[in-house]
Scaffold this motif. Structure first.
Motif, mmCIF file in Angstrom:
data_model
loop_
_atom_site.group_PDB
_atom_site.id
_atom_site.type_symbol
_atom_site.label_atom_id
_atom_site.label_comp_id
_atom_site.label_asym_id
_atom_site.label_seq_id
_atom_site.Cartn_x
_atom_site.Cartn_y
_atom_site.Cartn_z
ATOM 1 N N ALA A 59 -2.475 -31.647 9.665
ATOM 2 C CA ALA A 59 -3.705 -32.145 9.036
ATOM 3 C C ALA A 59 -4.445 -33.091 9.967
ATOM 4 N N MET A 60 -3.707 -33.919 10.714
ATOM 5 C CA MET A 60 -4.371 -34.819 11.646
ATOM 6 C C MET A 60 -5.059 -34.048 12.765
ATOM 7 N N ALA A 61 -4.458 -32.936 13.190
ATOM 8 C CA ALA A 61 -5.124 -32.078 14.181
ATOM 9 C C ALA A 61 -6.390 -31.480 13.586
ATOM 10 N N TYR A 62 -6.295 -31.014 12.337
ATOM 11 C CA TYR A 62 -7.473 -30.461 11.662
ATOM 12 C C TYR A 62 -8.565 -31.517 11.522
ATOM 13 N N MET A 63 -8.165 -32.729 11.165
ATOM 14 C CA MET A 63 -9.155 -33.788 10.972
ATOM 15 C C MET A 63 -9.869 -34.122 12.277
ATOM 16 N N ILE A 108 2.516 -31.913 18.902
ATOM 17 C CA ILE A 108 3.754 -31.280 19.374
ATOM 18 C C ILE A 108 4.736 -31.128 18.214
ATOM 19 N N ILE A 109 4.874 -32.181 17.411
ATOM 20 C CA ILE A 109 5.739 -32.085 16.226
ATOM 21 C C ILE A 109 5.189 -31.027 15.265
ATOM 22 N N ALA A 126 -5.471 -28.459 19.638
ATOM 23 C CA ALA A 126 -5.778 -29.885 19.615
ATOM 24 C C ALA A 126 -5.379 -30.554 20.928
ATOM 25 N N ILE A 127 -4.299 -30.065 21.534
ATOM 26 C CA ILE A 127 -3.846 -30.613 22.818
ATOM 27 C C ILE A 127 -4.745 -30.137 23.948
ATOM 28 N N THR A 128 -5.010 -28.821 24.003
ATOM 29 C CA THR A 128 -5.779 -28.278 25.130
ATOM 30 C C THR A 128 -7.222 -28.769 25.135
ATOM 31 N N LEU A 129 -7.805 -28.970 23.944
ATOM 32 C CA LEU A 129 -9.199 -29.428 23.912
ATOM 33 C C LEU A 129 -9.331 -30.874 24.365
ATOM 34 N N ARG A 130 -8.297 -31.678 24.151
ATOM 35 C CA ARG A 130 -8.343 -33.047 24.675
ATOM 36 C C ARG A 130 -8.467 -33.027 26.197
ATOM 37 N N VAL A 131 -7.806 -32.032 26.827
ATOM 38 C CA VAL A 131 -7.838 -31.918 28.282
ATOM 39 C C VAL A 131 -9.095 -31.187 28.742
ATOM 40 N N LYS A 132 -9.434 -30.100 28.024
ATOM 41 C CA LYS A 132 -10.537 -29.238 28.437
ATOM 42 C C LYS A 132 -11.896 -29.843 28.136
ATOM 43 N N ARG A 133 -12.021 -30.525 26.986
ATOM 44 C CA ARG A 133 -13.317 -31.064 26.577
ATOM 45 C C ARG A 133 -13.199 -32.552 26.227
ATOM 46 N N PRO A 134 -12.864 -33.388 27.191
ATOM 47 C CA PRO A 134 -12.767 -34.828 26.887
ATOM 48 C C PRO A 134 -14.120 -35.464 26.607
ATOM 49 N N ASP A 135 -15.222 -34.741 26.958
ATOM 50 C CA ASP A 135 -16.573 -35.285 26.798
ATOM 51 C C ASP A 135 -17.054 -35.254 25.356
ATOM 52 N N MET A 136 -16.438 -34.425 24.515
ATOM 53 C CA MET A 136 -16.932 -34.249 23.157
ATOM 54 C C MET A 136 -16.600 -35.459 22.298
ATOM 55 N N LYS A 137 -17.581 -35.868 21.468
ATOM 56 C CA LYS A 137 -17.379 -37.024 20.607
ATOM 57 C C LYS A 137 -16.480 -36.647 19.438
ATOM 58 N N HIS A 162 -15.089 -38.070 15.987
ATOM 59 C CA HIS A 162 -15.254 -39.141 15.006
ATOM 60 C C HIS A 162 -13.913 -39.620 14.464
ATOM 61 N N TYR A 163 -12.888 -38.776 14.632
ATOM 62 C CA TYR A 163 -11.528 -39.174 14.251
ATOM 63 C C TYR A 163 -10.602 -38.786 15.395
ATOM 64 N N LEU A 164 -9.782 -39.709 15.839
ATOM 65 C CA LEU A 164 -8.782 -39.449 16.870
ATOM 66 C C LEU A 164 -7.396 -39.604 16.254
ATOM 67 N N MET A 165 -6.580 -38.546 16.347
ATOM 68 C CA MET A 165 -5.235 -38.636 15.793
ATOM 69 C C MET A 165 -4.416 -39.652 16.592
ATOM 70 N N PRO A 166 -3.542 -40.375 15.910
ATOM 71 C CA PRO A 166 -2.700 -41.349 16.621
ATOM 72 C C PRO A 166 -1.543 -40.658 17.342
ATOM 73 N N LEU A 167 -0.887 -41.379 18.230
ATOM 74 C CA LEU A 167 0.342 -40.935 18.901
ATOM 75 C C LEU A 167 0.182 -39.572 19.566
ATOM 76 N N PHE A 168 -0.991 -39.355 20.154
ATOM 77 C CA PHE A 168 -1.223 -38.100 20.882
ATOM 78 C C PHE A 168 -0.427 -38.131 22.179
ATOM 79 N N PRO A 169 0.232 -37.025 22.618
ATOM 80 C CA PRO A 169 0.229 -35.681 22.028
ATOM 81 C C PRO A 169 1.403 -35.397 21.101
#
Length: 766
Positions: free
Chosen positions: A73-77, A429-430, A405-416, A418-425
């Motif tokens: 759910a945090m990835a979805y959010m 992974i869990i 959710a993991i790959t987009l953090r690396v591929k598109r770090p420029d995108m805003k 509004h919610y960032l999941m905690p304890l990434f990654p």
């Protein structure tokens, strides 16, 4: 996602007309779209089979599923707070991972939503059957009746979606509200029933729920996982939801929390009321009630209700499951067709899937293809296998979403985001590990469901590699955002000026409306936004329009807004795309903090409306000043302006705008007042003098007429004929829904065949 797109081009020249999606579902409406399926069929049909698998460990199953769900759910959010388009997991995986994963995510999401819809339509058939059985009606072949009713209700909803759905979110709120009442009643009466029993089984919940190993807990977790499918449905509403980057994540979390609480309470009642005995031969629990075995575990909740609420319990649960089905089918059918529509729009499926019906404006091919899959699965599979296949599809989809959710953090770090999941990654992974474990765990008991899932994935890969899907996806590029005509709602903000004016257009003959707005904008040093609304049927996705669809509206706004240049005012232009024109304008007023709304009026209204459906709504809901102008036959230069004077009408508001026009055209103003009594005449004269003083202050040539008459309305109608424009203000009656500007003002507006200017202030305080 915030962007600063270039302006669209018309005929090779740049224009500055912006196109915006105006979403019309609130956070609560989207929440109810997600909750409807959860509160309906799943709560009444899955608790029994879950009890059969996990026994008293069912509460632990829901607690663990809640924890496991939170990771995904945090990835979805995070992803829904970044992307707001229709397509959900499919679009995210396509953006974040290499092919064929994007195609497979869409392919599995489509099938998952279709087969879970099959589960819900079977719930409808079972609900009707329970009611008939409770009423003593003999049914010779219950399976045939259930399947027939299920197919019938599916066909009805297919036709509804084909013709264009009606206010999905609003109807879902009503249905979900009724469901909550039924479920709360069942929970309250259920616990009262348990307390009255000499002995209940609730204590087993707090004993070791893994006495017979963890495998039953794991299988039950996978089997009941679709109870949390609501947030995937919510993610499909991105294009329809107001402020989706914030509201969709909020609705998702609320959906999960509410679902978990309700399921735990219902599970406690089911465990406490039933007799549970582990059967080593089957590896399951034998479920009994009141000394009698329950042969079909999906009937467990209905049977418990029948004992706890004699005479009406089964009927109440039957009504509940029918209501839940009505909410669920519309939600999941909506979602399944939107996924295949998005894939067709992108070229991942045949282009026909991404086309709209020429008259109904609905994705008819996507809807009918989804319906065919739903009906085949409904007829061919037992309900437990249907649920298991749906679980597998969504678990695999969620597996891919966590990866994305993991790959987009690396591929598109420029995108805003509004919610960032905690304890990434670690969170995704869990999520990846737990979803894969739950999906594999279902193999132990539901091999047929796994074979069907593998078959569907294999067909998808065949389409991708051998039928041209790979070539289509790799060669199709998204349209330029400007030529497509769909620009993010956050793309442009109005100028940072103190006063803001919004002009609402309906056609390209309203230059005089814009000229008046520009005159006010020059005096107020205001930001001026000229807008029109493309109103789509409620079943048509907002993002479905292409540039060719929006181009005529863009050209109209560009043409009309040039009229502001006569006052040396540079205006903005906006084309809004919405399901409801009035809501689109109201949202714009709120977002841009508009001070003045200026609308045109053609001088006629349909039956049951005062001045027109959109005008009536805006006059009463706009939190800003409103000016309504009938500009037909308005002269280029005004010579004589009539201002209707009355203290109750707050005529100073109308006089202020009349003075602006009089100064521009060197026109003469007549302040006209009529009264039916001598006492009121004195009041009218005092007020008319006050207006006269205002005209003197501004150096406006004017005349004052105060007359006594038997009919104020007839006196005004006898006077207005010699004037180029009639201006009047609203009265306190306008605060009532029965009137727009006032009882007499509304009648005069319909009768006077001259140009009219009517004014209503936010607060009618003079």
């Amino acid at each position: 996602m915030e962007t600063e797109p270039s302006a669209p081009t018309i005929g090779g020249e740049s224009c500055d007309v912006q196109v915006k999606l105006k979403r019309d579902l609130s956070m609560w409406e989207v929440l109810m779209i997600g909750l409807g399926p959860t509160l309906g069929s799943t709560i009444f049909l899955l608790v029994g089979p879950g009890l059969e698998i996990a026994g008293p460990g069912l509460v632990l199953v829901f607690v663990l599923n809640f924890i496991v769900t939170l990771f995904t759910a945090m990835a979805y959010m995070e992803l829904t707070s970044t992307f707001a388009d229709t397509g959900g997991g499919y679009l995210w995986v396509k953006e974040g991972m290499p092919q064929p994963f994007g195609f497979l995510a869409g392919w599995m999401s489509w099938f998952g939503h279709c087969i879970v819809t099959s589960f819900y339509v079977i719930g409808f058939g079972m609900g009707v059957f329970w009611i008939l059985e409770a009423r003593g009606v003999h049914v010779p072949d219950s399976d045939l009746l259930i399947k027939s009713l299920s197919v019938a209700v599916c066909l009805v909803f297919l036709m509804i979606n084909y013709r264009g759905t009606k206010e999905t979110g609003k109807s879902s709120i009503v249905v979900a509200g009724l469901l909550i009442v039924i479920i709360v009643a069942f929970i309250v009466i259920g616990f009262v029933y348990l307390l009255d029993l000499p002995e209940n089984n609730l204590g087993s919940v707090f004993d070791d729920p893994t006495t017979h190993g963890f495998a039953p807990i794991l299988i039950a977790m996978g089997f009941t996982f679709i109870v949390f499918e609501g947030y995937e449905i919510i993610s499909q509403c991105g294009e329809e939801c107001k402020d989706p980057l914030k509201n969709v994540p909020r609705a998702s979390m609320l959906c999960i929390i509410i679902s978990t609480i309700i399921f735990i309470l219902v599970a406690l009642i089911a465990i406490g009321a039933t007799d549970l005995a582990f059967n080593p031969a089957t590896g399951h629990y034998d479920v009994g009630l009141d000394g009698q075995p329950i042969t079909n575990s999906e009937d467990a909740i209905a049977k418990i209700a029948g004992i706890a609420m004699p005479g009406y319990g089964v009927i109440l649960i039957g009504i509940g499951i029918i209501l839940g089905t009505l909410a669920a089918i519309n939600s999941t059918l909506f979602s399944s067709s939107r996924v295949s529509f998005a894939m067709g729009r992108d070229g991942a499926l045949p282009r026909s899937f991404g086309k709209l019906h020429p008259k109904k404006n609905t994705p008819h091919i996507a809807i009918m293809a989804s319906g065919a899959i739903i009906i085949v699965m409904t007829v061919a599979l037992p309900i437990k296998d249907i649920a298991a296949v749906a679980d597998i599809m969504f678990l695999l989809l969620f597996f891919f979403v966590n990866m994305t959710a993991i790959t987009l953090r690396v591929k598109r770090p420029d995108m805003k985001r509004h919610y960032l999941m905690p304890l990434f990654p670690w969170v995704p992974i869990i999520g990846i590990i737990t979803k894969l474990v739950l999906a594999i765990g279902l193999w132990w008991q539901f091999q047929n469901a796994w074979f069907l899932a593998i078959g569907w994935v294999t067909v998808g890969l065949g389409i991708y590699y051998y039928y041209g899907g790979k070539k289509t996806i790799e060669t199709v590029q998204p349209e330029d955002v400007c030529k497509k005509g769909i620009i993010d709602t956050l793309a442009e903000k109005p100028e940072d000026k103190r006063y803001r004016i919004l002009v609402s257009l309906v056609d390209d003959e309203q230059q005089e409306l814009v000229k008046f707005a520009a005159l006010v904008a020059r005096v107020e040093d205001a930001d001026l936004n000229v807008t029109t609304v493309i109103e789509l049927p409620s079943g048509t996705p907002l993002g479905s329009l292409k540039y060719k669809d929006t181009a005529p509206y863009i050209k109209m706004v560009e043409k009309v807004k040039k009229a502001s240049e006569v006052e040396l005012i540079k205006s903005r232009g906006t084309v809004l795309i919405s399901h409801t024109a009035s809501e689109a304008i109201i949202d714009t007023i709120k977002e841009d903090k508009v001070n003045l709304l200026i609308m045109g009026w053609r001088g006629a209204a349909r039956d049951n409306w005062i001045l027109g459906s959109t005008i009536d709504r805006l006059v009463h809901t706009a939190n800003c000043d409103v000016v309504l102008m009938k500009t037909a036959n308005l002269k280029k230069e005004l010579k004589k302006i009539l201002v209707i004077s009355s203290p109750e009408w707050h005529a100073t508001n109308a006089l202020g705008y009349a003075i602006l026009l009089a100064k521009r055209d060197e026109a003469e103003i007549t302040i006209f007042s009529a009264s039916t009594t001598d006492a009121h005449m004195a009041v009218q004269k005092d007020y008319a003098k006050r207006l006269s003083d205002i005209c003197n202050t501004h150096g406006i040539e004017h005349d004052v007429k105060v007359i006594k008459t038997n009919s104020i309305e007839r006196a005004i109608l006898a006077e207005y004929q010699d004037y180029d424009l009639v201006a009047m203000g609203a009265s306190n009656e306008s605060e009532r829904r029965a009137f727009d500007f006032g009882r007499l003002q509304d009648r005069l507006a319909k009768t006077i065949d001259k140009p009219i200017l009517m004014v209503k202030k936010v607060k009618n305080i003079d």
